[in-house]
Design an enzyme around this catalytic site. Structure first.
Site, short mmCIF file in Angstrom:
data_model
loop_
_atom_site.label_atom_id
_atom_site.label_comp_id
_atom_site.label_asym_id
_atom_site.label_seq_id
_atom_site.Cartn_x
_atom_site.Cartn_y
_atom_site.Cartn_z
N HIS A 318 0.81 -1.23 0.00
CA HIS A 318 0.00 0.00 0.00
C HIS A 318 0.85 1.28 0.00
CE1 HIS A 318 -3.30 -2.69 0.61
NE2 HIS A 318 -2.91 -3.04 1.80
N HIS A 345 -4.78 -0.43 7.62
CA HIS A 345 -4.59 -0.80 6.21
C HIS A 345 -3.31 -1.59 5.95
CE1 HIS A 345 -5.81 -0.81 2.13
NE2 HIS A 345 -4.97 0.11 1.68
N VAL A 346 -2.17 -1.09 6.38
CA VAL A 346 -0.91 -1.82 6.20
C VAL A 346 -0.76 -2.78 7.38
CG1 VAL A 346 1.58 -1.63 5.95
CG2 VAL A 346 0.08 0.18 5.04
FE FE2 Z 1 -7.33 -2.07 4.37
#
Ligand code: FE2
Length: 457
Positions: A318, A345-346
């Site tokens: 990402h 997210h990461v």
């Molecule tokens: Fe995510």
């Protein structure tokens, strides 16, 4: 004496460099826990997937949500002050009911009841269901808003429902310190299964109930909440998420549950959506611009932003996905002296220096983030432990803006002490809670904007 000077110089050099932890995580299970291990509770039509969140702008209201599988009724929550010395008066609030279909899946009855006019700093018991399906829970309201009110938040992101996810949740619960979870998005990972198997949303709700029925989670939407699948006729973004997880967005003047804000204890918390329009003139942009002017640091000294996709990330996973939002919002974050920007997210852990990159305008060549005492610290806690596994590929070399990074699953705690000091710690799942993989005293950007030093330096 020259060698002492040389050693001090070398040590200083080491101190200024970011750290990529050498901790090697055990081969750990990103294996999803089978559905049968998240059975519904006993009893006829028993309420399940019980979860609570703040229900207003100031913390005197709670939204209680639950699912019933067979019948709509009873459609109310009964609640009372848990202090037995008082004359207990039971109150009842009716819920709104919603249902949805997703491809070949039909949801149960999803109830959302908003309990208003609660007392601050008070423990309440609440009851759902009837007959042999009756279930009881409790929660404690936050203290009245004030600049020196201590309060402790847990930080969990990208949780999923794997063996590692369970380690993360149990580890967090074992501290008994957390009073509210800031959940950084990516809930059930239903969308990685054929037809976005929405039974995975149900099992996820049962999984987190042992925490979320008793303490509020502040929800933000991640990419795994989008649930877009045009090939099976599912075009409405965030459909399961919006039906299941209600938030008090209207209380902060927002027109969307995907971005909103709350005040709690000594904090002003702003939730943003990485997956909604945020460019100039869009509703999210306009709302945030207005909301930031409402922050009163004398009342809530700590200004916290939550988003899913990090704006500073030196992991190859990402990489640069948060860059467009950074370009749009970072000047405001510096102007308003935001204390923290937390993201998920990461699937890894990273903490930044206080840096900004707002001088960069493409043509001036000033494309390097610089240290900035008015800038937030950016922290990625996307390490809850979901089915997609660990993000173990960091960029080489470690950029100067990255203070500490490690590819392990875990969670973090933010212990706000008063208007100037907050103790922050990150805990990998393999360790006892007495150990922190990363910790630092943070100083408030409004009242005490000094430079911090972490325990890793
Ligand atoms: Fe995510």
């Amino acid at each position: 004496m020259w060698w002492i000077v040389t050693i001090l110089f070398l040590l200083n050099g080491v101190c200024d460099a970011g750290i990529t932890s050498s901790f090697v995580r055990k081969a750990a299970p990103s294996i999803e826990i089978p559905k049968v291990h998240f059975p519904p509770p006993d009893g006829y039509n028993a309420p399940e997937q019980v979860h609570i969140t703040q229900g207003d702008y100031v913390g005197k209201s709670v939204i209680v949500s639950w699912v019933t599988p067979l019948e709509k009724e009873p459609n109310f929550v009964t609640y009372w002050e848990a202090d037995e010395k008082k004359n207990i008066k039971r109150n009842r609030v009716h819920a709104k009911i919603t249902t949805y279909r997703y491809y070949n899946y039909s949801s149960g009855y999803i109830h959302h009841a908003t309990i208003n006019r609660l007392q601050y700093n008070t423990k309440y018991a609440y009851e759902l269901g009837s007959g042999n399906g009756t279930r009881q829970f409790s929660f404690t309201t936050p203290p009245e808003i004030g600049p020196d009110v201590p309060y402790t938040f847990g930080l969990i992101g990208d949780l999923g429902q794997t063996l590692a996810s369970r380690e993360t949740l149990e580890h967090y619960l074992s501290t008994k310190k957390g009073q509210t979870v800031l959940f950084l998005g990516d809930f059930s990972y239903a969308d990685v299964h054929p037809y976005h198997d929405n039974e995975k949303w149900d099992t996820f709700g049962r999984f987190i109930e042992k925490s979320n029925a008793y303490e509020p989670w502040i929800y933000i939407a991640g990419n795994h909440e989008l649930d877009l699948s045009p090939e099976i006729g599912e075009y409405v973004p965030f459909k399961p998420y919006k039906h299941r997880y209600h938030v008090p967005f209207q209380a902060s003047g927002s027109r969307s549950p995907l971005w909103y804000s709350i005040k709690r204890a000594s904090t002003h918390i702003i939730v943003l959506s990485s997956y909604s329009a945020f460019a100039i003139y869009t509703p999210q942009y306009t709302w945030l611009k207005e909301e930031l002017t409402k922050v009163n640091r004398s009342e809530t000294p700590w200004l916290i932003i939550l988003m899913h996709s990090p704006m500073y990330n030196s992991n190859n996973y990402h990489f640069m996905e948060g860059e467009t939002m950074r370009v749009v919002f970072e000047p405001w974050f510096v102007k308003y002296k935001v204390d923290f920007v937390f993201a998920g997210h990461v699937h890894s852990y990273e903490r930044s220096e206080r840096v900004s990159n707002i001088q960069y305008n493409i043509t001036d060549g000033l494309s390097t983030p610089v240290k900035d005492v008015s800038a937030p610290v950016y922290i990625t806690v996307g390490d809850g432990g979901n089915i997609e596994g660990i993000a173990d590929s960091f960029t080489e070399h470690q950029p100067d803006y990255s203070a500490f990074r490690e590819a392990s699953f875990g969670h973090a705690l933010l212990e706000i002490k008063n208007r100037t000091h907050a103790f922050y710690s990150w805990h990998r799942n393999q360790d006892s809670m007495a150990v922190s993989g990363d910790s630092i005293w943070f100083y408030n950007r409004h009242f005490y904007p000094k430079e911090e030093r972490s325990s890793n330096e």
